[in-house]
Write an enzyme that holds these catalytic residues in place. Structure first.
Site, PDB file in Angstrom:
ATOM      1  N   GLY A   1       0.864  -1.182   0.000  1.00  0.00           N
ATOM      2  CA  GLY A   1       0.000   0.000   0.000  1.00  0.00           C
ATOM      3  C   GLY A   1       0.898   1.228   0.000  1.00  0.00           C
ATOM      4  O   GLY A   1       1.826   1.324   0.831  1.00  0.00           O
TER       5      GLY A   1
ATOM      6  N   ARG B   1      10.439  -1.242  -4.410  1.00  0.00           N
ATOM      7  CA  ARG B   1       9.217  -1.308  -5.248  1.00  0.00           C
ATOM      8  C   ARG B   1       9.157  -0.031  -6.085  1.00  0.00           C
ATOM      9  O   ARG B   1       9.327   1.069  -5.545  1.00  0.00           O
ATOM     10  CB  ARG B   1       7.947  -1.450  -4.405  1.00  0.00           C
ATOM     11  CG  ARG B   1       7.743  -2.863  -3.877  1.00  0.00           C
ATOM     12  CD  ARG B   1       6.331  -3.101  -3.385  1.00  0.00           C
ATOM     13  NE  ARG B   1       5.428  -3.526  -4.426  1.00  0.00           N
ATOM     14  CZ  ARG B   1       4.118  -3.694  -4.234  1.00  0.00           C
ATOM     15  NH1 ARG B   1       3.576  -3.441  -3.068  1.00  0.00           N
ATOM     16  NH2 ARG B   1       3.349  -4.106  -5.221  1.00  0.00           N
TER      17      ARG B   1
ATOM     18  N   ASP C   1      -1.316   4.415  -6.485  1.00  0.00           N
ATOM     19  CA  ASP C   1       0.099   4.342  -6.111  1.00  0.00           C
ATOM     20  C   ASP C   1       0.886   5.506  -6.674  1.00  0.00           C
ATOM     21  O   ASP C   1       1.953   5.858  -6.160  1.00  0.00           O
ATOM     22  CB  ASP C   1       0.715   3.027  -6.583  1.00  0.00           C
ATOM     23  CG  ASP C   1       0.289   1.926  -5.633  1.00  0.00           C
ATOM     24  OD1 ASP C   1      -0.883   1.514  -5.702  1.00  0.00           O
ATOM     25  OD2 ASP C   1       1.113   1.531  -4.795  1.00  0.00           O
TER      26      ASP C   1
ATOM     27  N   LYS D   1      -3.617  -0.640  -8.466  1.00  0.00           N
ATOM     28  CA  LYS D   1      -3.563  -2.101  -8.545  1.00  0.00           C
ATOM     29  C   LYS D   1      -4.141  -2.617  -9.865  1.00  0.00           C
ATOM     30  O   LYS D   1      -5.185  -2.138 -10.316  1.00  0.00           O
ATOM     31  CB  LYS D   1      -4.339  -2.674  -7.349  1.00  0.00           C
ATOM     32  CG  LYS D   1      -4.431  -4.175  -7.273  1.00  0.00           C
ATOM     33  CD  LYS D   1      -3.111  -4.888  -7.369  1.00  0.00           C
ATOM     34  CE  LYS D   1      -2.072  -4.424  -6.372  1.00  0.00           C
ATOM     35  NZ  LYS D   1      -0.685  -4.815  -6.768  1.00  0.00           N
TER      36      LYS D   1
HETATM   37  O1  MRU Z   1       0.617  -4.106  -4.488  1.00  0.00           O
HETATM   38  P1  MRU Z   1      -0.019  -3.339  -3.352  1.00  0.00           P
HETATM   39  O2  MRU Z   1      -0.867  -4.196  -2.479  1.00  0.00           O
HETATM   40  O3  MRU Z   1       0.997  -2.541  -2.579  1.00  0.00           O
HETATM   41  O4  MRU Z   1      -0.970  -2.305  -4.062  1.00  0.00           O
HETATM   42  C1  MRU Z   1      -1.715  -1.415  -3.288  1.00  0.00           C
HETATM   43  C2  MRU Z   1      -2.669  -0.630  -4.091  1.00  0.00           C
HETATM   44  O5  MRU Z   1      -2.745  -0.764  -5.284  1.00  0.00           O
HETATM   45  C3  MRU Z   1      -3.462   0.424  -3.381  1.00  0.00           C
HETATM   46  O6  MRU Z   1      -4.658   0.633  -4.060  1.00  0.00           O
HETATM   47  C4  MRU Z   1      -2.630   1.713  -3.347  1.00  0.00           C
HETATM   48  O7  MRU Z   1      -1.423   1.529  -2.699  1.00  0.00           O
HETATM   49  C5  MRU Z   1      -3.306   2.896  -2.787  1.00  0.00           C
HETATM   50  S1  MRU Z   1      -4.140   2.673  -1.277  1.00  0.00           S
HETATM   51  C6  MRU Z   1      -3.438   3.235   0.002  1.00  0.00           C
END
Ligand code: MRU
Length: 351
Positions: free
Chosen positions: A47, A89, A236, A247
């Protein structure tokens, strides 16, 4: 507890292990920034805002690990650590944003090495504290968009677990519920890592918000049949023109929402807006191991043929970009931006 928190008694970073929820709730403690970088890659913490906060504390760990007595040497050690953490990441801009913020403090703090160590930890803690306050402000702005009785579709996990606490898009839903609005959530399960089914559903249970889990490919059906009134997602990284990286699967959800005239709202702290990128085409998209797609089992049996598993015959982009034309409004802590986003978003980010 917070998803990411500094323990001032032990001087360790503590994080909820998100890989094993909802089956088990465990906290892992970190003293080494290399181990933390690995934990970010491995998605112990995930996240965008949670990753940012963790990276900030990663520099506090690096400061603690460094034996430097000279400020100059400490700053070099911190710069090396920032590079390691940055590589963990690529898509979430909060990671780079938090590292830059803490590194600036490390560069500008006067005094000796211990003064810099203290300042680094203070800034990391400040980022974590601000995240909670920002999320609650954003949640109030977004909750105004939810009507009593709405059913909303939510993708991935954007709750307390994806942030330091409270959440972004899920924080909006939680706030609407706490304000007494009746809201029902259709939770996209979010293949391949199932952040929706595992984490979002787990959080909603704790908040007492009614939900049902749907397979990602069912969202279009619910939108087309008028069974969902709004979509809320996180981001993100959001580009200056309002293109939203989030995502994988968010783009398909946005397309289906647009085709059915259903409002689609990304909920995005301003730290997630990257004004240096003119459009979403410039956002780096993480591609993760094919194993995450291929390791699905049903009744103890793999769903993919052995040859696919042996040869890694799968593709696994972790994010996609939703073009701004599919976005109804972008909820931030400073208000809601509406198209054209070039102007409205910039105003909310830099005032
Ligand atoms: O791969 P992840 O689980 O880190 O992806 C998270 C997301 O795509 C969330 O929607 C994004 O970080 C924003 S929410 C705080």
């Amino acid at each position: 507890m917070r998803t990411v928190q500094w323990n001032f008694q032990t001087n360790q970073l503590e994080m909820i292990d998100q890989r094993i929820l909802p089956g088990a709730f465990e906290i892992i403690s970190y003293t080494d920034y290399h181990a933390l970088a690995h934990a970010i890659t491995d998605m112990v913490v995930r996240g965008a805002p949670a990753i940012g906060a963790a990276a900030g504390f990663g520099l506090a760990l690096a400061a603690q690990q460094s034996s430097a007595s000279e400020v100059k040497t400490l700053r070099t050690d911190l710069q090396n650590a920032a590079e390691v953490l940055h590589a963990s990441r690529p898509t979430a801009v909060n990671l780079a944003w938090a590292l830059k913020r803490v590194m600036e403090v490390a560069q500008l703090t006067p005094g000796g090495a211990d003064d810099v160590r203290e300042a680094v930890l203070r800034e990391a803690q400040q980022i974590a504290d601000e995240d909670v306050e920002i999320n609650q402000r954003m949640a109030r702005n977004g909750a105004a968009l939810i009507n009593d009785g709405d059913t909303v579709i939510h993708h991935c996990n954007t709750g307390a677990l994806a942030t330091v606490d409270w959440g972004t898009a899920l924080g909006v839903i939680r706030m609407a519920h706490e304000l007494g609005k009746k809201v029902h959530v259709l939770v996209d399960e979010t293949r391949p890592r199932l952040q929706g089914a595992r984490l979002t559903a787990w959080e909603l249970e704790q908040y007492g918000v009614p939900y049902e889990i749907i397979s990602d490919n069912a969202a279009g059906y619910f939108l087309h049949t008028g069974q969902a009134q709004k979509c809320f997602v996180g981001s993100d990284r959001t580009a200056a023109n309002g293109d939203v990286a989030n995502k994988i699967g968010t783009y398909m959800l946005a397309l289906a929402a647009h085709d059915n005239g259903v409002p689609f709202y990304p909920v995005v702290p301003t730290s997630t807006v990257d004004l240096s990128l003119a459009s979403g085409d410039l956002i780096p998209i993480e591609e993760r191991t094919p194993d995450e797609v291929l390791d699905l089992q049903k009744g103890g049996m793999f769903t993919a043929p052995a040859r696919a598993r042996e040869n890694g015959w799968a593709r696994n982009p972790a994010f996609d970009v939703t073009p701004a034309r599919l976005v109804t409004g972008i909820v931030t802590e400073n208000g809601v931006a509406y198209p054209p986003f070039e102007e409205s978003l910039r105003r909310l980010v830099i005032g």
